[in-house]
Design a protein around this motif. Structure first.
Motif: not given
Length: 157
Positions: A41-45, A65-66, A155-156
């Motif tokens: 889980a989180g932000t993937w750039q 992004y995802i 992942k950011s």
């Protein structure tokens, strides 16, 4: 006897070369151990390589992004080249649900799209989960695998 052993080694190596593995084994490894998947889980750039590949396909630099939410929902902005029917250089916003699944020995990220114009002919896609240069990376081919046209996300922090 030695000739026989050499023949077996050559057959085993040749079979390994045609096993469907599409990654350069020098720097990228499919994830086979679930311990790497604890914090998906989180932000993937999108990576710099992804933006370069998209620029070569006439996409303008945009925020790709995802976002994987802990409740298994996702939101994403993805290029339309993910759908084989589209190559228009456009990006689409999408929402849906995600889950991890095992394909043989390796783990993949499945994304089921709820709505949006990205996938008119199907409603889901998979991303390979790999360790690239020791960093967890989501990866999916969008063009010719021989040209290594793939989307990659990290992942950011």
């Amino acid at each position: 006897m030695r000739t026989w052993l050499w023949a077996i080694n050559i057959v085993v190596l040749a079979a390994g070369c045609h096993s469907g593995m599409t990654y350069k084994m020098t720097d990228t490894f499919p994830v086979t151990d679930k311990k790497y998947l604890d914090e998906m889980a989180g932000t993937w750039q999108a990576t710099a390589e992804t933006y370069t590949m998209l620029a070569n396909k006439n996409y303008r630099r945009d925020s790709i992004y995802i976002i994987l939410q802990p409740d298994s929902a996702f939101k994403a902005r993805l290029p339309d080249c993910m759908d084989a029917a589209n190559k228009g250089g456009l990006t689409w916003d999408a929402i849906g649900a995600w889950k991890l699944h095992k394909d043989g020995d390796v783990y993949k990220l499945s994304m089921a799209f709820e709505k949006g114009r990205l996938f008119r002919f199907r409603t889901f896609t998979d991303f390979d989960i790999v360790l690239k240069d020791s960093i967890l990376t989501l990866s999916r081919y969008v063009g010719n695998p021989d040209k290594e046209e793939l989307l990659q996300f990290r992942k950011s922090r």
